[in-house]
Enzyme design. Structure first.
Site, PDB file in Angstrom:
ATOM      1  N   HIS A   1      -2.414   7.444   7.320  1.00  0.00           N
ATOM      2  CA  HIS A   1      -1.406   8.312   6.677  1.00  0.00           C
ATOM      3  C   HIS A   1      -2.029   9.636   6.211  1.00  0.00           C
ATOM      4  O   HIS A   1      -1.419  10.696   6.326  1.00  0.00           O
ATOM      5  CB  HIS A   1      -0.784   7.625   5.462  1.00  0.00           C
ATOM      6  CG  HIS A   1       0.383   6.737   5.759  1.00  0.00           C
ATOM      7  ND1 HIS A   1       1.532   7.188   6.367  1.00  0.00           N
ATOM      8  CD2 HIS A   1       0.600   5.412   5.512  1.00  0.00           C
ATOM      9  CE1 HIS A   1       2.400   6.179   6.468  1.00  0.00           C
ATOM     10  NE2 HIS A   1       1.855   5.085   5.972  1.00  0.00           N
TER      11      HIS A   1
ATOM     12  N   HIS B   1      -4.466   1.478   7.770  1.00  0.00           N
ATOM     13  CA  HIS B   1      -3.097   2.016   7.861  1.00  0.00           C
ATOM     14  C   HIS B   1      -2.918   3.181   6.873  1.00  0.00           C
ATOM     15  O   HIS B   1      -2.345   4.217   7.225  1.00  0.00           O
ATOM     16  CB  HIS B   1      -2.122   0.861   7.567  1.00  0.00           C
ATOM     17  CG  HIS B   1      -0.676   1.223   7.444  1.00  0.00           C
ATOM     18  ND1 HIS B   1       0.290   0.761   8.308  1.00  0.00           N
ATOM     19  CD2 HIS B   1       0.003   1.994   6.536  1.00  0.00           C
ATOM     20  CE1 HIS B   1       1.480   1.226   7.948  1.00  0.00           C
ATOM     21  NE2 HIS B   1       1.331   1.976   6.870  1.00  0.00           N
ATOM     22  N   GLU B   2      -3.451   3.015   5.658  1.00  0.00           N
ATOM     23  CA  GLU B   2      -3.298   4.058   4.629  1.00  0.00           C
ATOM     24  C   GLU B   2      -4.128   5.303   4.952  1.00  0.00           C
ATOM     25  O   GLU B   2      -3.663   6.433   4.768  1.00  0.00           O
ATOM     26  CB  GLU B   2      -3.678   3.518   3.247  1.00  0.00           C
ATOM     27  CG  GLU B   2      -2.895   2.304   2.777  1.00  0.00           C
ATOM     28  CD  GLU B   2      -1.393   2.433   2.880  1.00  0.00           C
ATOM     29  OE1 GLU B   2      -0.887   3.569   2.895  1.00  0.00           O
ATOM     30  OE2 GLU B   2      -0.722   1.391   2.974  1.00  0.00           O
TER      31      GLU B   2
ATOM     32  N   GLN C   1       3.269   9.870   1.322  1.00  0.00           N
ATOM     33  CA  GLN C   1       4.558   9.168   1.428  1.00  0.00           C
ATOM     34  C   GLN C   1       5.518   9.524   0.297  1.00  0.00           C
ATOM     35  O   GLN C   1       6.718   9.258   0.397  1.00  0.00           O
ATOM     36  CB  GLN C   1       4.345   7.647   1.488  1.00  0.00           C
ATOM     37  CG  GLN C   1       3.693   7.203   2.788  1.00  0.00           C
ATOM     38  CD  GLN C   1       3.466   5.712   2.842  1.00  0.00           C
ATOM     39  OE1 GLN C   1       2.479   5.211   2.327  1.00  0.00           O
ATOM     40  NE2 GLN C   1       4.384   4.980   3.446  1.00  0.00           N
TER      41      GLN C   1
ATOM     42  N   CYS D   1       5.933  -0.248   7.611  1.00  0.00           N
ATOM     43  CA  CYS D   1       5.593   0.953   6.843  1.00  0.00           C
ATOM     44  C   CYS D   1       6.816   1.350   6.025  1.00  0.00           C
ATOM     45  O   CYS D   1       7.930   1.379   6.551  1.00  0.00           O
ATOM     46  CB  CYS D   1       5.203   2.091   7.793  1.00  0.00           C
ATOM     47  SG  CYS D   1       4.713   3.592   6.922  1.00  0.00           S
TER      48      CYS D   1
ATOM     49  N   GLY E   1       0.839  -1.191   0.000  1.00  0.00           N
ATOM     50  CA  GLY E   1       0.000   0.000   0.000  1.00  0.00           C
ATOM     51  C   GLY E   1       0.870   1.235   0.000  1.00  0.00           C
ATOM     52  O   GLY E   1       2.045   1.174   0.371  1.00  0.00           O
TER      53      GLY E   1
HETATM   54  O1  GNR Z   1       3.983  -2.656   2.611  1.00  0.00           O
HETATM   55  C1  GNR Z   1       3.312  -2.501   3.648  1.00  0.00           C
HETATM   56  N1  GNR Z   1       2.958  -3.598   4.377  1.00  0.00           N
HETATM   57  C2  GNR Z   1       2.059  -3.552   5.424  1.00  0.00           C
HETATM   58  C3  GNR Z   1       1.980  -4.654   6.262  1.00  0.00           C
HETATM   59  C4  GNR Z   1       1.082  -4.681   7.309  1.00  0.00           C
HETATM   60  C5  GNR Z   1       0.251  -3.596   7.524  1.00  0.00           C
HETATM   61  C6  GNR Z   1       0.326  -2.480   6.708  1.00  0.00           C
HETATM   62  C7  GNR Z   1       1.219  -2.464   5.658  1.00  0.00           C
HETATM   63  S1  GNR Z   1       1.299  -1.083   4.624  1.00  0.00           S
HETATM   64  C8  GNR Z   1       2.945  -1.141   4.089  1.00  0.00           C
HETATM   65  C9  GNR Z   1       3.202  -0.086   3.040  1.00  0.00           C
HETATM   66  C10 GNR Z   1       3.004   1.284   3.641  1.00  0.00           C
HETATM   67  O2  GNR Z   1       3.781   1.817   4.362  1.00  0.00           O
HETATM   68  N2  GNR Z   1       1.886   1.876   3.362  1.00  0.00           N
HETATM   69  O3  GNR Z   1       1.604   3.077   3.908  1.00  0.00           O
HETATM   70 NI    NI Z   2       2.722   3.149   5.780  1.00  0.00          NI
END
Ligand code: GNR
Ligand code: NI
Length: 174
Positions: A140, A136-137, A51, A94, A46
């Site tokens: 951000h 998670h995104e 970012q 991340c 993601g």
């Molecule tokens: O690549 C990513 N792997 C991940 C693994 C577990 C939970 C969230 C992520 S997102 C991360 C890429 C990233 O930093 N996205 O903002």
């Molecule tokens: Ni991230």
């Protein structure tokens, strides 16, 4: 398409709140293409526009394991409209916090409203890793990082490690 540089903590831009996109036009589609290419190259599952230093509410994701069969998702102005009370824990990482991982609890399931690559309104029912990743995104987009959910001690340890890594890199390059 163009590869972009991923911003890394302690870069303060990661704490900015991203602004909604008014219209999904060619400029936004170009941004999404660049983000997807950058995410695949990293590699990650993601990426939020902030970012790569662009404070717009745009996210790309691809959870497919198989590199041959790409399954990209594009989210413009994503919004969680429902989340389950039940939480699950996933080991998160991340791209902006390299080499650091931690178990984070989040709602197991969520429903997300967003505009797709063509600006069409969509609603997706997410669970599993998809649910964790989209949360998670969206964090951000609000300037929130997964380390914010850790104890102060663990969070400070990670920040310290990254600052040290940055200083060492600067020492080698200069
Ligand atoms: O690549 C990513 N792997 C991940 C693994 C577990 C939970 C969230 C992520 S997102 C991360 C890429 C990233 O930093 N996205 O903002
Ligand atoms: Ni991230």
């Amino acid at each position: 398409m163009a590869l972009k540089e991923i911003k890394i903590l302690p870069d303060k831009i990661l704490r900015e709140k991203s602004v909604p996109v008014e219209k999904v036009n060619n400029e936004i589609r170009k941004l999404m293409d660049d983000m997807l290419q950058t995410m695949y190259a990293a590699p990650g599952i993601g990426l939020a526009a902030i970012q790569i230093g662009i404070p717009k509410r745009v996210v790309v994701m691809d959870l497919s394991k198989d590199k041959e069969k790409k399954d990209p998702f594009y989210f413009v102005n994503p919004e969680i409209v429902w989340k389950s009370e039940n939480l699950v824990s996933y080991e998160e990482g991340c791209l902006s916090i390299p080499n650091q991982f931690a178990e984070i609890d989040r709602p197991e399931k969520c429903h997300v409203k967003f505009l797709d690559y063509f600006g069409k309104q969509q609603l997706i029912k997410a669970d599993g890793l998809f649910s964790t990743c989209i949360q998670h995104e969206i964090d951000h987009l609000n300037g929130i990082l997964f380390i914010d959910y850790l104890s102060k001690l663990k969070k400070n340890m990670i920040i310290k490690k990254l600052s040290k890594q940055k200083k060492e890199l600067e020492r080698i390059i200069v």
